[in-house]
Design a protein around this motif. Structure first.
Motif, PDB file in Angstrom:
ATOM      1  N   ARG A 184       6.900  -3.125   6.751  1.00 47.88           N
ATOM      2  CA  ARG A 184       6.343  -1.928   6.121  1.00 47.88           C
ATOM      3  C   ARG A 184       5.511  -2.296   4.903  1.00 47.88           C
ATOM      4  NH1 ARG A 184       9.015   2.363   2.365  1.00 47.88           N
ATOM      5  NH2 ARG A 184       7.213   1.719   1.156  1.00 47.88           N
ATOM      6  N   HIS A 185       4.449  -1.518   4.656  1.00 53.86           N
ATOM      7  CA  HIS A 185       3.573  -1.816   3.521  1.00 53.86           C
ATOM      8  C   HIS A 185       4.226  -1.412   2.209  1.00 53.86           C
ATOM      9  CE1 HIS A 185       0.753  -1.619   6.882  1.00 53.86           C
ATOM     10  NE2 HIS A 185      -0.042  -2.380   6.167  1.00 53.86           N
ATOM     11  N   TYR A 186       3.735  -2.044   1.146  1.00 58.96           N
ATOM     12  CA  TYR A 186       4.038  -1.575  -0.199  1.00 58.96           C
ATOM     13  C   TYR A 186       2.709  -1.441  -0.931  1.00 58.96           C
ATOM     14  CZ  TYR A 186       5.079  -1.848  -5.130  1.00 58.96           C
ATOM     15  OH  TYR A 186       5.100  -1.601  -6.462  1.00 58.96           O
ATOM     16  N   LEU A 187       2.456  -0.290  -1.520  1.00 62.19           N
ATOM     17  CA  LEU A 187       1.180  -0.021  -2.188  1.00 62.19           C
ATOM     18  C   LEU A 187       1.409   0.045  -3.685  1.00 62.19           C
ATOM     19  CD1 LEU A 187      -1.834   0.948  -2.070  1.00 62.19           C
ATOM     20  CD2 LEU A 187      -0.928   3.256  -1.947  1.00 62.19           C
ATOM     21  N   ASP A 188       0.672  -0.788  -4.404  1.00 63.98           N
ATOM     22  CA  ASP A 188       0.729  -0.744  -5.870  1.00 63.98           C
ATOM     23  C   ASP A 188      -0.349   0.230  -6.339  1.00 63.98           C
ATOM     24  OD1 ASP A 188       0.981  -1.166  -8.519  1.00 63.98           O
ATOM     25  OD2 ASP A 188       1.057  -3.348  -8.390  1.00 63.98           O
TER      26      ASP A 188
ATOM     27  N   LYS B  81     -11.797   8.465  -7.732  1.00 63.36           N
ATOM     28  CA  LYS B  81     -11.729   9.534  -6.740  1.00 63.36           C
ATOM     29  C   LYS B  81     -10.283   9.902  -6.419  1.00 63.36           C
ATOM     30  CE  LYS B  81     -15.755   7.934  -4.219  1.00 63.36           C
ATOM     31  NZ  LYS B  81     -16.055   7.238  -2.964  1.00 63.36           N
ATOM     32  N   SER B  82      -9.346   9.115  -6.883  1.00 52.98           N
ATOM     33  CA  SER B  82      -7.926   9.332  -6.601  1.00 52.98           C
ATOM     34  C   SER B  82      -7.641   9.363  -5.097  1.00 52.98           C
ATOM     35  CB  SER B  82      -7.405  10.625  -7.237  1.00 52.98           C
ATOM     36  OG  SER B  82      -6.997  10.364  -8.546  1.00 52.98           O
ATOM     37  N   ILE B  83      -8.217   8.386  -4.349  1.00 53.22           N
ATOM     38  CA  ILE B  83      -7.881   8.290  -2.918  1.00 53.22           C
ATOM     39  C   ILE B  83      -7.119   6.992  -2.684  1.00 53.22           C
ATOM     40  CG2 ILE B  83      -9.645   9.787  -1.930  1.00 53.22           C
ATOM     41  CD1 ILE B  83     -11.324   7.266  -1.439  1.00 53.22           C
ATOM     42  N   TYR B  84      -6.065   7.117  -1.896  1.00 53.82           N
ATOM     43  CA  TYR B  84      -5.179   5.981  -1.631  1.00 53.82           C
ATOM     44  C   TYR B  84      -4.908   5.903  -0.123  1.00 53.82           C
ATOM     45  CZ  TYR B  84      -4.274   6.306  -6.625  1.00 53.82           C
ATOM     46  OH  TYR B  84      -4.418   6.349  -7.966  1.00 53.82           O
ATOM     47  N   PRO B  85      -4.572   4.704   0.378  1.00 50.94           N
ATOM     48  CA  PRO B  85      -4.308   4.593   1.823  1.00 50.94           C
ATOM     49  C   PRO B  85      -2.926   5.111   2.218  1.00 50.94           C
ATOM     50  CG  PRO B  85      -4.100   2.449   0.787  1.00 50.94           C
ATOM     51  CD  PRO B  85      -4.558   3.388  -0.280  1.00 50.94           C
TER      52      PRO B  85
ATOM     53  N   SER C 292       2.804   8.662   3.492  1.00 52.05           N
ATOM     54  CA  SER C 292       1.756   9.011   2.526  1.00 52.05           C
ATOM     55  C   SER C 292       1.690   7.927   1.451  1.00 52.05           C
ATOM     56  CB  SER C 292       2.072  10.365   1.906  1.00 52.05           C
ATOM     57  OG  SER C 292       3.189  10.223   1.067  1.00 52.05           O
ATOM     58  N   PRO C 293       0.589   7.873   0.694  1.00 51.53           N
ATOM     59  CA  PRO C 293       0.470   6.854  -0.364  1.00 51.53           C
ATOM     60  C   PRO C 293       1.647   6.865  -1.333  1.00 51.53           C
ATOM     61  CG  PRO C 293      -1.591   8.017  -0.083  1.00 51.53           C
ATOM     62  CD  PRO C 293      -0.623   8.679   0.818  1.00 51.53           C
ATOM     63  N   VAL C 294       2.168   8.060  -1.652  1.00 46.28           N
ATOM     64  CA  VAL C 294       3.282   8.130  -2.612  1.00 46.28           C
ATOM     65  C   VAL C 294       4.533   7.484  -2.006  1.00 46.28           C
ATOM     66  CG1 VAL C 294       4.679   9.697  -3.999  1.00 46.28           C
ATOM     67  CG2 VAL C 294       2.281  10.239  -3.563  1.00 46.28           C
ATOM     68  N   GLU C 295       4.744   7.718  -0.705  1.00 43.87           N
ATOM     69  CA  GLU C 295       5.901   7.096  -0.047  1.00 43.87           C
ATOM     70  C   GLU C 295       5.736   5.578   0.025  1.00 43.87           C
ATOM     71  OE1 GLU C 295       7.716   9.830   3.381  1.00 43.87           O
ATOM     72  OE2 GLU C 295       5.538   9.864   3.308  1.00 43.87           O
ATOM     73  N   LEU C 296       4.491   5.135   0.254  1.00 45.48           N
ATOM     74  CA  LEU C 296       4.253   3.694   0.353  1.00 45.48           C
ATOM     75  C   LEU C 296       4.423   2.996  -0.981  1.00 45.48           C
ATOM     76  CD1 LEU C 296       1.113   3.393   2.651  1.00 45.48           C
ATOM     77  CD2 LEU C 296       3.445   2.841   3.229  1.00 45.48           C
ATOM     78  N   SER C 297       4.202   3.744  -2.088  1.00 49.73           N
ATOM     79  CA  SER C 297       4.264   3.096  -3.398  1.00 49.73           C
ATOM     80  C   SER C 297       5.700   2.908  -3.878  1.00 49.73           C
ATOM     81  CB  SER C 297       3.482   3.926  -4.420  1.00 49.73           C
ATOM     82  OG  SER C 297       4.122   5.170  -4.577  1.00 49.73           O
ATOM     83  N   VAL C 298       6.668   3.466  -3.160  1.00 43.90           N
ATOM     84  CA  VAL C 298       8.071   3.239  -3.500  1.00 43.90           C
ATOM     85  C   VAL C 298       8.513   1.962  -2.781  1.00 43.90           C
ATOM     86  CG1 VAL C 298      10.396   4.179  -3.386  1.00 43.90           C
ATOM     87  CG2 VAL C 298       8.438   5.696  -3.658  1.00 43.90           C
TER      88      VAL C 298
END
Lengths: 385, 173
Positions: free
Chosen positions: B58-62, B98-102, B143-149
């Motif tokens: 699973r990805h992790y997004l900073d 633009k506040s867009i995240y993957p 979603s990006p917020v879920e990935l950032s956890v």
């Protein structure tokens, strides 16, 4: 039967429905849902227990890999090219990478360490494929033990490969310029220990598949291909070597530092299923020796020439071939200077071994069809592409 | 085949199977123990151009590093079409105007990791957690917020294979 097919008999799928079986014969559809036939169908015309005609009906898993290559760029092609041949993902992607490197004029620039890592991964994949081969051959003969052993021992090799690549089956590990990651800490130790363990397991397989009289009865004299027929049909890989032809791309046209390693090409003269299985045995031993030699020659250094931005091949064409686990894999790429290839032609050893299917099955018994079919090293997914 | 040969072969194969019964065996009891060959994160170093070996899960997004440049989206475009750029207005980071995240759809992702290789800002990683199974197909979309956890690793002990010349393979914790 729908009205449409009734009015157009040509639209009926396959050969099966079109022709009635001759008097006194029975047409049997072997596959495509048969767990042994593997996404293909063999239409058998049987007279009692004897197969009188066998027509392979392939194409169930055609996915158009060659066409897909034309609108994806050189890196995006990597994950989908290796998917058809899941037991030999490194062997399938290897010639593609070599061909792309020829288009980029960087064959000489690939670091030595990366080349040896590629050799190790290709040989690990060859062994993964061969242990799978023993397992399925065993279960096709009606023996359950070889499949449990084959799948179990194959998993140790997968563990070693996965510790470096990060995935169990589709590694996506080779990229133009080298390999994606360096080997993790403790990889060589793990690799050599696994090699020692597998070497100690080989006598057990030998006892079960070679010395076991029941396995010998099922394998000896089944699916005989003569040497002249093997050459005429254009077979490849262990099937060709099982008929006594000494042909191996690793020796004939060495690539990626294979010429610095010492190994033999095992061949057998008999040309039956037993001979092909024994070639697989000997190849596992040779692969273990190659992996050990390559691990000894690993020196610290870079593993990749970083490529910045989009890769654009020079205008022209490139051809590369390697010895995959099931035969010679070759790629022919034409580039017109775009970020994606103009045309990619894929040729795998599997598709060439299909040519032997009909002559091998005709005249045999129905019970020998799965063994003869599997011993040919034909993998429908890689063949259909 | 001679009768003596037949009996000898039979004895050898039966003996091999019997000996195998008493060998030490390596069985990973999956939910209680886990066998992960590599427990590191897969990361890419854009300066060196080489990735760091790790398990591609699973990805992790900073989110504090992501600039919304869409390179991961472009990398995934023809592979799996799993990445989509999602506006997250509440995440106010100066570098992402633009506040867009993957966001990643794991019903499509093939875990090839080329999105991580495409990221030039050390923002995207892949973690060794690959147990993504949901009862609902829509829940596979992260979603990006879920990935950032950072994902919570399975508390089950990690098992590594160890080889012994006499006993064969066994697990080592």
């Amino acid at each position: 039967m729908s009205a449409n097919t009734e009015s157009n008999p040509e639209m009926l799928a396959g050969v099966f429905q079109q022709e009635e079986a001759p008097e006194g014969r029975l047409k049997v559809s072997f596959g495509p849902q048969h767990p042994g036939s593997g996404h293909m169908r063999i239409i058998l015309t049987v007279n009692g227990d004897i197969v009188e005609d066998a027509v392979p009906d392939v194409g169930y898993v055609h996915r158009g890999v060659e066409k897909m290559c034309e609108y994806k760029n050189y890196i995006q092609n990597i994950p989908h090219i290796e998917r058809p041949a899941i037991h030999d993902s490194s062997g399938t992607i290897f010639p593609y990478i070599l061909a792309v490197e020829r288009l980029l004029d960087m064959t000489e620039k690939v670091p030595e360490r990366a080349q040896y890592i590629r050799v190790i991964m290709a040989e690990l994949n060859r062994m993964i494929n061969h242990f799978y081969f023993f397992g399925i051959l065993g279960i096709f003969m009606g023996h359950t033990t070889p499949i449990t052993w084959g799948m179990g021992d194959r998993d140790y090799l997968i563990d070693v490969a996965a510790s470096a690549t990060g995935a169990r089956v589709t590694f996506s590990y080779f990229v133009p310029g080298g390999v994606r990651t360096d080997l993790p800490y403790g990889f060589e130790d793990k690799l050599l220990k696994t090699c020692d363990y597998l070497e100690s397991r080989i006598p057990a397989y030998k006892a079960y598949l070679e010395e076991n009289p029941f396995a010998r009865m099922r394998l000896t004299g089944v699916g005989v291909i003569k040497r002249s027929d093997a050459v005429a049909l254009g077979l490849a890989g262990p099937t060709l070597r099982g008929s006594g032809v000494k042909s191996d791309v690793r020796k004939d046209e060495p690539y990626s530092l294979y010429d610095t390693l010492e190994f033999n090409i095992p061949t057998r003269e008999e040309g039956d299923a037993m001979a092909r299985m024994m070639v697989h045995f000997e190849e596992v031993k040779e692969s273990l020796s190659i992996v050990r030699q390559a691990a000894k020659k690993l020196r610290p250094g870079p593993v990749k020439v970083p490529l910045r931005g989009q890769i654009r091949g020079k205008v022209g064409e490139a051809y590369a071939r390697t010895e995959g686990a099931r035969g010679m894999n070759s790629y022919y790429i034409i580039s017109d200077g775009q970020i994606h290839p103009y045309r990619v032609r894929v040729n795998t050893g599997d598709s060439r071994n299909l040519a032997a299917m009909r002559p091998v099955l005709i005249g045999g018994k129905v019970a020998d069809v799965p063994v003869a079919h599997w011993s040919l090293d034909y993998w429908p997914v890689a063949s259909d592409r | 085949m001679k009768t003596s040969e037949f009996l000898k072969g039979l004895a050898v194969s039966v003996w091999t199977g019997t000996v195998h019964l008493f060998r030490h065996r390596m069985t990973s009891m999956y939910p209680e123990t886990q066998n992960y060959p590599n427990t590191e994160m897969y990361a890419y170093d854009p300066k060196k151009g080489v990735a760091v070996s790790g398990w591609r899960g699973r990805h992790y997004l900073d989110m504090s590093k992501c600039t919304g440049c869409q390179l991961c989206f472009i990398a995934c475009e023809n592979i799996a079409e799993a990445i989509e750029m999602i506006p997250v207005p509440e995440a106010a980071h100066a570098q992402n105007k633009k506040s867009i995240y993957p966001g990643v759809d794991y019903g499509r992702c093939v875990f090839c990791g080329f999105c991580v290789d495409a990221c030039p800002f050390y923002a995207l990683y892949m973690t060794p957690v690959a147990e993504i199974s949901e009862m609902n197909r829509n829940d596979l979309y992260y979603s990006p917020v879920e990935l950032s956890v950072p994902p919570v690793p399975n508390p089950a002990p990690k098992v590594h294979v160890n080889f012994d010349k006499k006993r064969g393979s066994h697990d080592e914790r």
